[in-house]
Scaffold this active site. Structure first.
Site, PDB file in Angstrom:
ATOM      1  N   LYS A  90       9.204  -0.537  -5.009  1.00 36.87           N
ATOM      2  CA  LYS A  90       8.064  -1.460  -5.076  1.00 36.87           C
ATOM      3  C   LYS A  90       7.077  -1.017  -6.158  1.00 36.87           C
ATOM      4  O   LYS A  90       6.495  -1.850  -6.855  1.00 36.87           O
ATOM      5  CB  LYS A  90       7.348  -1.544  -3.711  1.00 36.87           C
ATOM      6  CG  LYS A  90       8.140  -2.221  -2.614  1.00 36.87           C
ATOM      7  CD  LYS A  90       8.410  -3.699  -2.877  1.00 36.87           C
ATOM      8  CE  LYS A  90       7.167  -4.542  -2.850  1.00 36.87           C
ATOM      9  NZ  LYS A  90       7.521  -5.992  -2.996  1.00 36.87           N
ATOM     10  N   TYR A 129      12.098   2.756  -0.820  1.00 36.95           N
ATOM     11  CA  TYR A 129      11.452   1.436  -0.760  1.00 36.95           C
ATOM     12  C   TYR A 129      10.151   1.459  -1.558  1.00 36.95           C
ATOM     13  O   TYR A 129       9.923   0.636  -2.461  1.00 36.95           O
ATOM     14  CB  TYR A 129      11.182   1.028   0.704  1.00 36.95           C
ATOM     15  CG  TYR A 129      10.156  -0.078   0.834  1.00 36.95           C
ATOM     16  CD1 TYR A 129      10.434  -1.374   0.393  1.00 36.95           C
ATOM     17  CD2 TYR A 129       8.892   0.162   1.396  1.00 36.95           C
ATOM     18  CE1 TYR A 129       9.488  -2.395   0.492  1.00 36.95           C
ATOM     19  CE2 TYR A 129       7.949  -0.844   1.503  1.00 36.95           C
ATOM     20  CZ  TYR A 129       8.241  -2.130   1.050  1.00 36.95           C
ATOM     21  OH  TYR A 129       7.310  -3.124   1.144  1.00 36.95           O
ATOM     22  N   ASP A 172       0.838  -1.215   0.000  1.00 37.61           N
ATOM     23  CA  ASP A 172       0.000   0.000   0.000  1.00 37.61           C
ATOM     24  C   ASP A 172       0.868   1.258   0.000  1.00 37.61           C
ATOM     25  O   ASP A 172       0.378   2.351  -0.290  1.00 37.61           O
ATOM     26  CB  ASP A 172      -0.976   0.002   1.185  1.00 37.61           C
ATOM     27  CG  ASP A 172      -0.314   0.075   2.554  1.00 37.61           C
ATOM     28  OD1 ASP A 172       0.929  -0.060   2.640  1.00 37.61           O
ATOM     29  OD2 ASP A 172      -1.037   0.260   3.554  1.00 37.61           O
TER      30      ASP A 172
HETATM   31  N1  LIG Z   1       5.776  -6.538   6.010  1.00 38.06           N
HETATM   32  C1  LIG Z   1       4.773  -5.775   5.572  1.00 38.06           C
HETATM   33  O1  LIG Z   1       4.095  -5.152   6.368  1.00 38.06           O
HETATM   34  C2  LIG Z   1       4.446  -5.727   4.089  1.00 38.06           C
HETATM   35  C3  LIG Z   1       3.276  -5.061   3.679  1.00 38.06           C
HETATM   36  C4  LIG Z   1       2.962  -5.049   2.322  1.00 38.06           C
HETATM   37  C5  LIG Z   1       3.773  -5.675   1.409  1.00 38.06           C
HETATM   38  N2  LIG Z   1       4.907  -6.304   1.837  1.00 38.06           N
HETATM   39  C6  LIG Z   1       5.735  -6.983   0.841  1.00 38.06           C
HETATM   40  O2  LIG Z   1       5.682  -8.359   1.169  1.00 38.06           O
HETATM   41  C7  LIG Z   1       6.902  -8.997   0.799  1.00 38.06           C
HETATM   42  C8  LIG Z   1       7.483  -9.733   1.988  1.00 38.06           C
HETATM   43  O3  LIG Z   1       7.707  -8.810   3.042  1.00 38.06           O
HETATM   44  P1  LIG Z   1       8.305  -9.298   4.439  1.00 38.06           P
HETATM   45  O4  LIG Z   1       7.858  -8.341   5.456  1.00 38.06           O
HETATM   46  O5  LIG Z   1       8.062 -10.730   4.608  1.00 38.06           O
HETATM   47  O6  LIG Z   1       9.865  -9.045   4.163  1.00 38.06           O
HETATM   48  P2  LIG Z   1      11.154  -9.665   4.853  1.00 38.06           P
HETATM   49  O7  LIG Z   1      12.187  -8.573   4.780  1.00 38.06           O
HETATM   50  O8  LIG Z   1      10.829 -10.278   6.160  1.00 38.06           O
HETATM   51  O9  LIG Z   1      11.569 -10.846   3.863  1.00 38.06           O
HETATM   52  C9  LIG Z   1      12.098 -10.616   2.591  1.00 38.06           C
HETATM   53  C10 LIG Z   1      12.720 -11.927   2.119  1.00 38.06           C
HETATM   54  O10 LIG Z   1      13.210 -11.727   0.793  1.00 38.06           O
HETATM   55  C11 LIG Z   1      14.513 -12.289   0.711  1.00 38.06           C
HETATM   56  N3  LIG Z   1      15.244 -11.563  -0.330  1.00 38.06           N
HETATM   57  C12 LIG Z   1      15.647 -10.263  -0.320  1.00 38.06           C
HETATM   58  N4  LIG Z   1      16.295  -9.977  -1.454  1.00 38.06           N
HETATM   59  C13 LIG Z   1      16.269 -11.101  -2.214  1.00 38.06           C
HETATM   60  C14 LIG Z   1      16.764 -11.414  -3.496  1.00 38.06           C
HETATM   61  N5  LIG Z   1      17.410 -10.504  -4.233  1.00 38.06           N
HETATM   62  N6  LIG Z   1      16.567 -12.663  -3.989  1.00 38.06           N
HETATM   63  C15 LIG Z   1      15.922 -13.599  -3.246  1.00 38.06           C
HETATM   64  N7  LIG Z   1      15.446 -13.354  -2.000  1.00 38.06           N
HETATM   65  C16 LIG Z   1      15.624 -12.112  -1.503  1.00 38.06           C
HETATM   66  C17 LIG Z   1      15.113 -12.089   2.087  1.00 38.06           C
HETATM   67  O11 LIG Z   1      16.205 -12.974   2.316  1.00 38.06           O
HETATM   68  C18 LIG Z   1      13.909 -12.388   2.969  1.00 38.06           C
HETATM   69  O12 LIG Z   1      13.792 -13.758   3.244  1.00 38.06           O
HETATM   70  C19 LIG Z   1       7.805  -7.894   0.255  1.00 38.06           C
HETATM   71  O13 LIG Z   1       7.723  -7.893  -1.131  1.00 38.06           O
HETATM   72  C20 LIG Z   1       7.202  -6.634   0.823  1.00 38.06           C
HETATM   73  O14 LIG Z   1       7.469  -5.510  -0.009  1.00 38.06           O
HETATM   74  C21 LIG Z   1       5.266  -6.346   3.159  1.00 38.06           C
END
Ligand SMILES: NC(=O)c1ccc[n+]([C@@H]2O[C@H](COP(=O)([O-])OP(=O)(O)OC[C@H]3O[C@@H](n4cnc5c(N)ncnc54)[C@H](O)[C@@H]3O)[C@@H](O)[C@H]2O)c1
Length: 354
Positions: A161, A157, A134
Site C-alpha cells: 500500500k 500488505y 494508516d
Molecule cells: N478495511 C479497512 O479497515 C481499511 C482501512 C484503510 C484503508 N483501507 C483500504 O481501503 C480499500 C478497500 O478496503 P476494503 O476493506 O473494502 O477491502 P475488501 O478486501 O473488502 O475489498 C477489496 C475489493 O477489491 C477488489 N479487488 C482486489 N483485487 C483487485 C484487482 N486486481 N482488480 C480489481 N478489483 C480488485 C476485490 O474483489 C474487492 O471487491 C483498500 O484499498 C484498503 O487498502 C481499508
C-alpha cells in the site's frame, strides 16, 4: 459544471466497489446523488461480493464491469470513457494473507495502481483518489502522527500500500495528475468480509464460536465507522486545492482487541469464555494512531459515529444478515481460518472452524 455539481451529477469510477468500503461508498453516492453515474470495476476476488451491490443492478446510471485493475487494455478502455472522479479502493487487503502470499499484494496494490495512473495520464480525470491506509506509517507508539511522518510499513500488505501511495504521489509531482491520497484508520460496519476483526468476532460470537485473539490482545487500533469514512471521501471530492496532498482519516476511537471482543460479546450477551488466545501474527504492529486534524481543518469533516453506538449497530447488522455472511464462512475461508489461527488452548487443537 462546478465542483459541487460534478460531485452531485458527475461520472464516478469506483475500483474495488464490490468490497467492503467500496460498496458502502457506492451506496452512499447512489442514495445521496441519484444523478451521479457510477461505474464499478472489480475483479471479484474472494473479498469482492456481487451481493454487496445487487440493489443497483439494472438501475439507470450504474454499470458493473468485472475486471482487474492490473489489466492495461481493459483499464485504458474504461478510463478513456471519461470520469470526473476515480476512487481506487481495489486492493488485496488482509494483512494475514499478505504474510502467507505477498505476491498478489504487490501485483494489485502497487502494479495495479500504476496501471490506473497510466490510464489517467493518457485520458485525464477530474480527481484520482488513492485509498491508502494508516498502516503505511508502521506501528505508532507515541503521539498520533500527521501526514508528514515517515512511512515505515512492517508487513507486506502495508508495504504494498505504501508503494501504491507513493506512486500516486509521484504521478502528481511528475505528470501533474490531480491525485489525492487518503490514509484511513481501521474501518468497521456492514458488508465487511468476515475475516476482519470486527466482522469475524461478531459472526463467530453469533455462532458461539471462539473469538481468536492474537497474542496478548493488547494491540490497539483507531476504529472508524465506514459511513464516516465514505463521508470523508466525499468531503475531499468537494474540496478545492487539495491535489497532490495526503489526508489522514480517523475517529479517535482507540481500542485494543480485548476491548473490541468485550463490546461484541456484551452486545450479544455471550460469555467472555468465548475469547481464545492464538499464536501472535508475525511482526504484529502494536498500535496505529493518526492525527486527522488536517482533514477537519481543510474540509470541515468530522467523524460522527460514536463507537459504542456504531459497534452495536454493526453487531445487529450481522445478526440480521446471516444469509449475507454465512455462505462466505465456508470452503476457502475455513481453510484459511484453520491455517491462520493456532489456538493456544490445547483443547481447541485441530483447528476449530467457524
Ligand atoms: N478495511 C479497512 O479497515 C481499511 C482501512 C484503510 C484503508 N483501507 C483500504 O481501503 C480499500 C478497500 O478496503 P476494503 O476493506 O473494502 O477491502 P475488501 O478486501 O473488502 O475489498 C477489496 C475489493 O477489491 C477488489 N479487488 C482486489 N483485487 C483487485 C484487482 N486486481 N482488480 C480489481 N478489483 C480488485 C476485490 O474483489 C474487492 O471487491 C483498500 O484499498 C484498503 O487498502 C481499508
Amino acid at each position: 459544471m462546478d465542483r459541487q455539481q460534478r460531485v452531485a451529477a458527475g461520472r464516478y469510477l469506483v475500483t474495488g466497489g464490490a468490497g467492503f468500503i467500496g460498496s458502502n461508498f457506492v451506496r452512499h453516492i447512489r442514495r445521496t446523488f441519484p444523478e451521479a453515474q457510477v461505474t464499478v470495476l472489480d475483479k471479484l476476488t474472494y473479498a469482492g461480493n456481487p451481493a454487496n451491490l445487487a440493489e443497483f443492478e439494472g438501475t439507470p446510471g450504474y454499470r458493473f464491469v468485472r475486471g482487474d485493475i492490473a489489466d492495461r487494455d481493459l483499464v485504458a478502455e474504461i478510463v478513456a470513457g471519461g470520469f470526473d472522479w476515480i476512487l481506487n479502493f481495489a486492493a488485496e487487503t488482509h494483512v494475514d494473507r499478505s504474510i502467507g502470499d505477498p505476491g498478489e499484494f504487490v501485483i494489485t496494490d502497487v502494479y495495479g495502481v500504476h496501471v490506473l495512473l497510466e490510464a489517467v495520464r493518457a485520458h485525464g480525470v477530474g480527481r484520482f483518489v488513492q485509498i491508502s491506509t494508516d498502516e503505511v506509517y508502521g506501528e505508532i507508539l507515541g503521539d498520533p502522527v500527521d501526514e508528514r511522518a515517515p512511512l515505515m510499513p512492517r508487513n507486506p500488505y502495508a508495504a504494498s500500500k505504501a508503494g501504491g501511495d507513493r506512486l500516486a504521489y509521484a504521478y502528481h509531482t511528475t505528470y501533474d495528475l490531480p491525485v489525492v491520497i487518503t490514509r484511513c484508520a481501521n474501518n468497521y460496519g456492514p458488508y465487511q468480509y468476515p475475516e476482519k476483526l470486527i466482522s469475524l468476532f461478531a459472526t463467530n460470537a453469533l455462532d458461539d464460536e471462539r473469538l481468536p485473539v492474537y497474542g496478548s490482545g493488547k494491540n490497539r487500533r483507531d476504529w472508524i465507522h465506514v459511513q464516516d469514512h465514505v463521508e470523508a471521501l466525499v468531503a475531499l471530492l468537494l474540496a478545492d486545492g487539495v491535489d497532490g496532498e495526503v489526508f489522514n482519516i480517523g475517529a479517535g476511537n482507540e481500542k485494543d482487541v480485548l476491548a473490541i471482543a468485550g463490546h461484541i460479546l456484551a452486545a450479544l450477551e455471550k460469555p467472555e469464555t468465548l475469547i481464545a488466545h492464538v499464536v501472535d501474527r508475525p511482526g504484529h504492529d502494536r498500535r496505529y494512531a493518526v492525527d486527522f486534524s488536517k482533514l477537519t481543518a481543510r474540509t470541515g469533516w468530522q467523524p460522527r459515529m460514536p463507537f459504542a453506538e456504531g459497534i452495536l449497530e454493526t453487531v445487529r447488522w450481522y445478526q440480521e444478515h446471516g444469509p449475507w455472511w454465512r455462505p462466505l464462512k465456508s470452503g476457502e475461508f475455513l481453510e484459511f481460518y484453520r491455517r491462520n489461527y493456532k489456538f493456544l488452548d490445547a483443547a481447541a487443537e485441530g483447528g476449530e472452524g467457524s
